[in-house]
Scaffold this motif. Structure first.
Motif, PDB file in Angstrom:
ATOM      1  N   PRO A 254      33.618 124.185 -59.012  1.00  0.00           N
ATOM      2  CA  PRO A 254      32.592 123.152 -59.158  1.00  0.00           C
ATOM      3  C   PRO A 254      32.925 121.944 -58.274  1.00  0.00           C
ATOM      4  O   PRO A 254      34.068 121.515 -58.213  1.00  0.00           O
ATOM      5  CB  PRO A 254      32.639 122.782 -60.635  1.00  0.00           C
ATOM      6  N   GLN A 255      31.920 121.434 -57.578  1.00  0.00           N
ATOM      7  CA  GLN A 255      32.116 120.282 -56.704  1.00  0.00           C
ATOM      8  C   GLN A 255      31.331 119.088 -57.220  1.00  0.00           C
ATOM      9  O   GLN A 255      30.299 119.237 -57.867  1.00  0.00           O
ATOM     10  CB  GLN A 255      31.630 120.587 -55.290  1.00  0.00           C
ATOM     11  N   GLY A 256      31.831 117.913 -56.867  1.00  0.00           N
ATOM     12  CA  GLY A 256      31.112 116.686 -57.176  1.00  0.00           C
ATOM     13  C   GLY A 256      30.862 116.486 -58.647  1.00  0.00           C
ATOM     14  O   GLY A 256      31.736 116.701 -59.481  1.00  0.00           O
TER      15      GLY A 256
ATOM     16  N   PHE B  65      35.337 116.370 -64.629  1.00  0.00           N
ATOM     17  CA  PHE B  65      36.154 115.163 -64.582  1.00  0.00           C
ATOM     18  C   PHE B  65      35.582 114.095 -63.650  1.00  0.00           C
ATOM     19  O   PHE B  65      36.155 113.019 -63.509  1.00  0.00           O
ATOM     20  CB  PHE B  65      37.584 115.504 -64.144  1.00  0.00           C
ATOM     21  N   ALA B  66      34.482 114.362 -62.996  1.00  0.00           N
ATOM     22  CA  ALA B  66      33.899 113.424 -62.032  1.00  0.00           C
ATOM     23  C   ALA B  66      33.465 112.134 -62.723  1.00  0.00           C
ATOM     24  O   ALA B  66      32.869 112.162 -63.798  1.00  0.00           O
ATOM     25  CB  ALA B  66      32.714 114.065 -61.330  1.00  0.00           C
ATOM     26  N   LYS B  67      33.783 111.010 -62.088  1.00  0.00           N
ATOM     27  CA  LYS B  67      33.376 109.704 -62.612  1.00  0.00           C
ATOM     28  C   LYS B  67      32.173 109.158 -61.852  1.00  0.00           C
ATOM     29  O   LYS B  67      31.582 108.170 -62.260  1.00  0.00           O
ATOM     30  CB  LYS B  67      34.533 108.716 -62.504  1.00  0.00           C
TER      31      LYS B  67
ATOM     32  N   PHE C 219      32.275 100.153 -59.388  1.00  0.00           N
ATOM     33  CA  PHE C 219      32.037 101.534 -59.797  1.00  0.00           C
ATOM     34  C   PHE C 219      33.064 102.046 -60.807  1.00  0.00           C
ATOM     35  O   PHE C 219      33.034 103.208 -61.192  1.00  0.00           O
ATOM     36  CB  PHE C 219      31.992 102.450 -58.574  1.00  0.00           C
ATOM     37  N   HIS C 220      33.978 101.187 -61.220  1.00  0.00           N
ATOM     38  CA  HIS C 220      34.976 101.514 -62.251  1.00  0.00           C
ATOM     39  C   HIS C 220      35.863 102.696 -61.863  1.00  0.00           C
ATOM     40  O   HIS C 220      36.094 103.603 -62.664  1.00  0.00           O
ATOM     41  CB  HIS C 220      34.298 101.779 -63.607  1.00  0.00           C
ATOM     42  N   VAL C 221      36.324 102.670 -60.614  1.00  0.00           N
ATOM     43  CA  VAL C 221      37.267 103.674 -60.127  1.00  0.00           C
ATOM     44  C   VAL C 221      38.384 102.946 -59.387  1.00  0.00           C
ATOM     45  O   VAL C 221      38.308 101.743 -59.142  1.00  0.00           O
ATOM     46  CB  VAL C 221      36.598 104.710 -59.197  1.00  0.00           C
TER      47      VAL C 221
ATOM     48  N   TRP D   6      34.767 114.187 -51.797  1.00  0.00           N
ATOM     49  CA  TRP D   6      33.315 114.322 -51.756  1.00  0.00           C
ATOM     50  C   TRP D   6      32.830 114.681 -50.347  1.00  0.00           C
ATOM     51  O   TRP D   6      31.826 114.179 -49.868  1.00  0.00           O
ATOM     52  CB  TRP D   6      32.635 113.045 -52.252  1.00  0.00           C
ATOM     53  N   GLN D   7      33.534 115.596 -49.708  1.00  0.00           N
ATOM     54  CA  GLN D   7      33.202 116.000 -48.344  1.00  0.00           C
ATOM     55  C   GLN D   7      31.834 116.675 -48.261  1.00  0.00           C
ATOM     56  O   GLN D   7      31.177 116.624 -47.219  1.00  0.00           O
ATOM     57  CB  GLN D   7      34.268 116.955 -47.806  1.00  0.00           C
ATOM     58  N   HIS D   8      31.397 117.275 -49.338  1.00  0.00           N
ATOM     59  CA  HIS D   8      30.129 117.996 -49.332  1.00  0.00           C
ATOM     60  C   HIS D   8      28.915 117.066 -49.361  1.00  0.00           C
ATOM     61  O   HIS D   8      27.803 117.506 -49.120  1.00  0.00           O
ATOM     62  CB  HIS D   8      30.058 118.962 -50.528  1.00  0.00           C
TER      63      HIS D   8
END
Length: 81
Positions: free
Chosen positions: A25-27, A32-34, A61-63, A77-79
């Motif tokens: 799974p991407q993105g 776990f993606a924020k 963005f809270h990262v 996030w290369q895709h």
């Protein structure tokens, strides 16, 4: 199981093979993606060294700041175009 489809490799090699074959799974599909793909595009558009910094975007963005840098320089996030 079809043995001719199997090959020896480390766990890391197995993960890379799965990613290369589009089986990871991407993105935002990753549990776990924020961030979302839309937010990643916005970060890339808004980032301007000495004007809008990675630190400022990270806070918004809270990262982590390093995450913003990795997004801007396309390590993460290369895709997302």
């Amino acid at each position: 199981v079809r043995p001719n489809h199997l090959f020896l490799g480390t766990s890391d090699e197995n993960l890379k093979d799965a990613a290369r074959k589009g089986r990871m799974p991407q993105g935002s599909k990753n549990g776990f993606a924020k961030l979302t793909e839309t937010q990643v595009r916005e970060i890339r558009i808004r980032y301007q060294p000495h004007r809008v910094t990675a630190k400022q975007l990270a806070k918004q963005f809270h990262v982590h700041e390093r995450s913003i840098q990795n997004i801007v320089y396309r390590k993460y996030w290369q895709h997302v175009l």
